[in-house]
Design an enzyme around this catalytic site. Structure first.
Site, PDB file in Angstrom:
ATOM      1  N   LYS A 161       0.848  -1.375  -0.192  1.00  0.00           N
ATOM      2  CA  LYS A 161      -0.062  -0.322  -0.035  1.00  0.00           C
ATOM      3  C   LYS A 161       1.002   1.300   0.091  1.00  0.00           C
ATOM      4  O   LYS A 161       2.046   1.207   0.526  1.00  0.00           O
ATOM      5  CB  LYS A 161      -0.977   0.144   1.253  1.00  0.00           C
ATOM      6  CG  LYS A 161      -2.073   1.011   1.188  1.00  0.00           C
ATOM      7  CD  LYS A 161      -3.216   0.048   0.377  1.00  0.00           C
ATOM      8  CE  LYS A 161      -4.274   1.049   0.318  1.00  0.00           C
ATOM      9  NZ  LYS A 161      -5.440   0.317  -0.472  1.00  0.00           N
ATOM     10  N   ASP A 207      -6.958   4.212  -4.451  1.00  0.00           N
ATOM     11  CA  ASP A 207      -7.669   4.117  -3.356  1.00  0.00           C
ATOM     12  C   ASP A 207      -8.260   5.597  -3.009  1.00  0.00           C
ATOM     13  O   ASP A 207      -8.566   6.381  -4.025  1.00  0.00           O
ATOM     14  CB  ASP A 207      -6.830   3.458  -2.182  1.00  0.00           C
ATOM     15  CG  ASP A 207      -7.272   3.328  -1.062  1.00  0.00           C
ATOM     16  OD1 ASP A 207      -7.736   2.119  -1.038  1.00  0.00           O
ATOM     17  OD2 ASP A 207      -7.549   4.058  -0.119  1.00  0.00           O
TER      18      ASP A 207
HETATM   19  P1  NDP Z   1     -12.838   7.995  -2.959  1.00  0.00           P
HETATM   20  O1  NDP Z   1     -11.883   8.705  -2.814  1.00  0.00           O
HETATM   21  O2  NDP Z   1     -13.585   7.480  -4.557  1.00  0.00           O
HETATM   22  O3  NDP Z   1     -14.261   8.098  -2.119  1.00  0.00           O
HETATM   23  C1  NDP Z   1     -13.857   8.241  -0.718  1.00  0.00           C
HETATM   24  C2  NDP Z   1     -15.295   8.529   0.003  1.00  0.00           C
HETATM   25  O4  NDP Z   1     -15.288   8.410   1.461  1.00  0.00           O
HETATM   26  C3  NDP Z   1     -15.619  10.134  -0.284  1.00  0.00           C
HETATM   27  O5  NDP Z   1     -16.977  10.071  -0.161  1.00  0.00           O
HETATM   28  C4  NDP Z   1     -15.105  10.836   0.901  1.00  0.00           C
HETATM   29  O6  NDP Z   1     -15.613  12.132   1.286  1.00  0.00           O
HETATM   30  C5  NDP Z   1     -15.464   9.677   1.840  1.00  0.00           C
HETATM   31  N1  NDP Z   1     -14.132   9.801   2.926  1.00  0.00           N
HETATM   32  C6  NDP Z   1     -12.937   9.554   2.980  1.00  0.00           C
HETATM   33  N2  NDP Z   1     -12.245   9.810   4.091  1.00  0.00           N
HETATM   34  C7  NDP Z   1     -13.160  10.151   4.925  1.00  0.00           C
HETATM   35  C8  NDP Z   1     -13.131  10.610   6.395  1.00  0.00           C
HETATM   36  N3  NDP Z   1     -12.093  10.535   6.925  1.00  0.00           N
HETATM   37  N4  NDP Z   1     -14.336  10.759   6.785  1.00  0.00           N
HETATM   38  C9  NDP Z   1     -15.583  10.914   5.934  1.00  0.00           C
HETATM   39  N5  NDP Z   1     -15.896  10.423   4.854  1.00  0.00           N
HETATM   40  C10 NDP Z   1     -14.597  10.283   4.261  1.00  0.00           C
HETATM   41  O7  NDP Z   1     -12.252   6.388  -2.379  1.00  0.00           O
HETATM   42  P2  NDP Z   1     -12.967   4.804  -2.811  1.00  0.00           P
HETATM   43  O8  NDP Z   1     -14.342   5.136  -3.060  1.00  0.00           O
HETATM   44  O9  NDP Z   1     -12.040   4.449  -3.873  1.00  0.00           O
HETATM   45  O10 NDP Z   1     -12.474   4.352  -1.467  1.00  0.00           O
HETATM   46  C11 NDP Z   1     -13.248   4.244  -0.117  1.00  0.00           C
HETATM   47  C12 NDP Z   1     -13.110   2.900   0.562  1.00  0.00           C
HETATM   48  O11 NDP Z   1     -13.055   1.799  -0.032  1.00  0.00           O
HETATM   49  C13 NDP Z   1     -11.738   3.162   1.356  1.00  0.00           C
HETATM   50  O12 NDP Z   1     -11.520   2.583   2.534  1.00  0.00           O
HETATM   51  C14 NDP Z   1     -10.759   2.346   0.508  1.00  0.00           C
HETATM   52  O13 NDP Z   1      -9.636   1.880   1.179  1.00  0.00           O
HETATM   53  C15 NDP Z   1     -11.661   1.344   0.123  1.00  0.00           C
HETATM   54  N6  NDP Z   1     -11.338   0.252  -1.006  1.00  0.00           N
HETATM   55  C16 NDP Z   1     -11.171   0.887  -2.260  1.00  0.00           C
HETATM   56  C17 NDP Z   1     -11.071   0.031  -3.460  1.00  0.00           C
HETATM   57  C18 NDP Z   1     -11.170   0.832  -4.731  1.00  0.00           C
HETATM   58  O14 NDP Z   1     -11.005  -0.127  -5.734  1.00  0.00           O
HETATM   59  N7  NDP Z   1     -11.144   1.940  -5.086  1.00  0.00           N
HETATM   60  C19 NDP Z   1     -10.917  -1.311  -3.279  1.00  0.00           C
HETATM   61  C20 NDP Z   1     -11.242  -1.709  -1.957  1.00  0.00           C
HETATM   62  C21 NDP Z   1     -11.328  -0.800  -1.152  1.00  0.00           C
HETATM   63  P3  NDP Z   1     -14.805  13.251   0.956  1.00  0.00           P
HETATM   64  O15 NDP Z   1     -15.397  13.608  -0.571  1.00  0.00           O
HETATM   65  O16 NDP Z   1     -15.630  14.145   1.700  1.00  0.00           O
HETATM   66  O17 NDP Z   1     -13.449  13.113   1.203  1.00  0.00           O
HETATM   67  O1  2IT Z   2      -7.849  -1.727  -0.806  1.00  0.00           O
HETATM   68  C1  2IT Z   2      -7.702  -2.228  -1.982  1.00  0.00           C
HETATM   69  O2  2IT Z   2      -7.981  -3.381  -2.224  1.00  0.00           O
HETATM   70  C2  2IT Z   2      -7.506  -1.333  -2.961  1.00  0.00           C
HETATM   71  N1  2IT Z   2      -7.615   0.183  -2.938  1.00  0.00           N
HETATM   72  C3  2IT Z   2      -7.576  -1.707  -4.679  1.00  0.00           C
HETATM   73  C4  2IT Z   2      -6.004  -2.044  -4.680  1.00  0.00           C
HETATM   74  C5  2IT Z   2      -5.615  -2.553  -6.410  1.00  0.00           C
HETATM   75  O3  2IT Z   2      -4.416  -2.876  -6.250  1.00  0.00           O
HETATM   76  O4  2IT Z   2      -6.311  -2.649  -6.930  1.00  0.00           O
END
Ligand code: NDP
Ligand code: 2IT
Length: 477
Positions: free
Chosen positions: A157, A197
């Protein structure tokens, strides 16, 4: 350094621990708990000021210790101790220039956690809260998650304490290029393959891939989540949210139920949340909430696809505030500085960030009749919340299983890049669906208890076994 109270150099046999752990019947629950506590004391001591990392290690160790109680090979080879130590942590300076001509400096990291079963693989997070503890917790989790996908990927990561919000496109570009100028020397298509992420989506991946290619004069699959024009995989954007819903669907099916007609609480409004909502709608469920760091929105009759498309544009392209949705749609209300966990629903899919559901939130959700919690974000439930859901017999899907579809399709992007081919969406959608079903089956296999399936135990143990056995094969490395 000690593990299970054994000094370095002393074998577990001579310490008396292995003797007691040779067979399950010989190891009482109390003894296993004592060993776990001693192990955690060591982890805490070695990682001061890293509470998220310690929390993630505990969540895994608490379910893996009982499993390995009668398997001395893992103790003798110090597998759990080695697993809790990243193979490498790289930290670096990221200087960049803002639109006013001021020089700014951020801190970047890449945690190369475990390469036992493949090249390091895992996302990059840009958020002001990013620190070493958060990236170590995410890299540790990623190791087990990637193992669950069945694909040959190790865990890693990375990220930076950079806030993309409010920055111009050119500022984000300059930041991404500076970040990659340093990171590029540490990664490679067979070494370490980052992805997106929080705060890192298609735009940021494009800037970083362009800089890698320019410096190395190589067009290789060194990042995933790329644009479809330059080696990205179809379905990668949708994979995490869709996969999470497929996993929840598998959990319900196993309990002879389904998503149709269910009211679903979702937090976040980014990539994962919006695609989870979209798939819930497609399967006949009703997503009633979404959120961001400013508060949450609620639509009692359930968001429709048109609203989700509007929110995707708001967040992905404009990086706007979710409160704007309440101004746009008359059936949507906004509650400031609050999370959606007080709203009544059947299913919760937390999709924002770590520790966004506290023990107190969990109690409210349980008393409101929540039936299933599927962690789409990484570690969104704190330990007290997890314990409360399990104690109340709420079906609990842990992140490393529920959100593995994202990195799963990233793995398929790596395969397509290596073979220089591109699969179509239908094929990838089927692969994603069957991968989520296979992960569900692994959780059932390793998580069967007399009270039904404990998915937390199932995911942790199933993820652990493959990595642990590879580490055993390598000897002391
Ligand atoms: P994005 O950046 O697309 O969206 C994040 C969302 O979460 C936004 O709505 C943001 O709000 C909110 N957010 C982030 N930090 C905070 C916080 N501290 N408090 C409140 N709201 C918060 O990220 P993703 O959708 O890609 O990721 C969301 C989650 O999913 C994370 O935990 C990530 O690790 C996990 N994840 C993502 C993957 C991927 O493929 N993208 C794969 C597996 C897991 P704001 O706009 O106000 O910051
Ligand atoms: O938390 C996760 O699994 C991710 N942000 C995706 C990682 C990846 O390599 O696609």
């Amino acid at each position: 350094m000690t593990v299970l109270g054994v000094k370095k150099g002393q074998s577990l046999h001579s310490s008396g621990i292995i003797g007691g752990m040779m067979s399950k019947s010989n190891v009482s629950e109390a003894k296993t708990k004592e060993y776990l506590e001693r192990y955690m004391e060591g982890v805490k001591k070695r990682n001061p000021g890293e509470p998220e990392f310690v929390q993630a290690v505990y969540e895994v160790a608490a379910t893996v210790f009982p499993y390995i109680a009668d398997k001395p090979q893992y103790h003798e080879m110090q597998i759990l101790e080695r697993m809790a130590e990243p193979e490498r942590v790289i930290s670096f300076r990221i200087p960049w220039t803002d639109d006013e001509g001021h020089i700014r400096t951020n801190r970047g990291w890449r945690v190369q956690f475990n390469s036992a079963i493949g090249p390091y693989k895992g996302g990059i997070r840009f958020h002001p809260s990013v620190n070493q503890s958060i990236l170590k917790f995410l890299g540790f989790e990623q190791t087990f998650k990637n193992s669950l996908t069945g694909l040959p990927m190790g865990g890693g990561k990375g990220g930076a304490n950079f806030n993309p919000k409010g920055k111009s496109d050119l500022e984000v570009m300059r930041f991404c290029q500076s970040f990659m100028t340093e990171l590029q020397r540490h990664i490679g298509e067979d070494t370490d393959v980052p992805a997106g992420d929080i705060g890192v989506g298609g735009r940021e991946i494009g800037y970083m891939f362009g800089q890698y290619k320019r410096i190395n004069n190589k067009f290789v699959g060194v990042l995933t989540g790329k644009g479809l024009e330059f080696g990205g995989s179809k379905m990668r954007t949708e994979a995490t949210g869709y996969g999470a819903v497929f996993f929840a669907q598998n959990m319900l099916k196993h309990a002879k139920d389904n998503i149709e007609g269910k009211t679903v609480l979702i937090s976040g409004s980014g990539n994962v949340a919006t695609h989870a909502a979209e798939k819930i709608i497609a399967l006949g469920g009703k997503p009633v909430t979404l959120s961001d760091s400013g508060g949450f929105i609620h639509c009692e009759k359930g968001f429709d696809q048109e609203q989700i498309d509007w929110i995707k544009k708001l967040k992905d392209i404009r990086r706007g505030r979710i409160s704007e949705a309440a101004k746009e749609f008359s059936n949507v209300s906004f509650t400031e500085n609050s999370r959606p966990w007080g709203v009544t629903g059947d299913i919760a899919i937390p999709s924002a960030t770590q520790n966004e559901i506290s023990g107190q939130d969990a109690k409210v959700m349980i008393s409101n009749g929540i039936q299933l919690v599927a962690e789409a974000a990484n570690m969104p439930c704190d330990q007290e919340a997890v314990d409360s859901f399990l104690a109340a017999n709420v079906k609990f899907g842990p992140a490393k299983a529920v959100n593995a579809g994202g990195v799963g399709v990233s793995g398929l992007e790596m395969s397509q890049n290596s073979a220089r081919i591109a699969w179509d969406s239908d094929h990838l959608a089927k692969l994603l669906e069957s991968m989520m079903s296979d992960i569900h089956n692994s959780c059932v296999e390793y998580g069967q208890t007399k009270n039904g399936v404990n998915y937390l135990q199932g995911a942790n143990v199933a993820g652990f076994v493959k990595v642990a056995d590879a580490m055993l094969a390598y000897g002391h490395v």
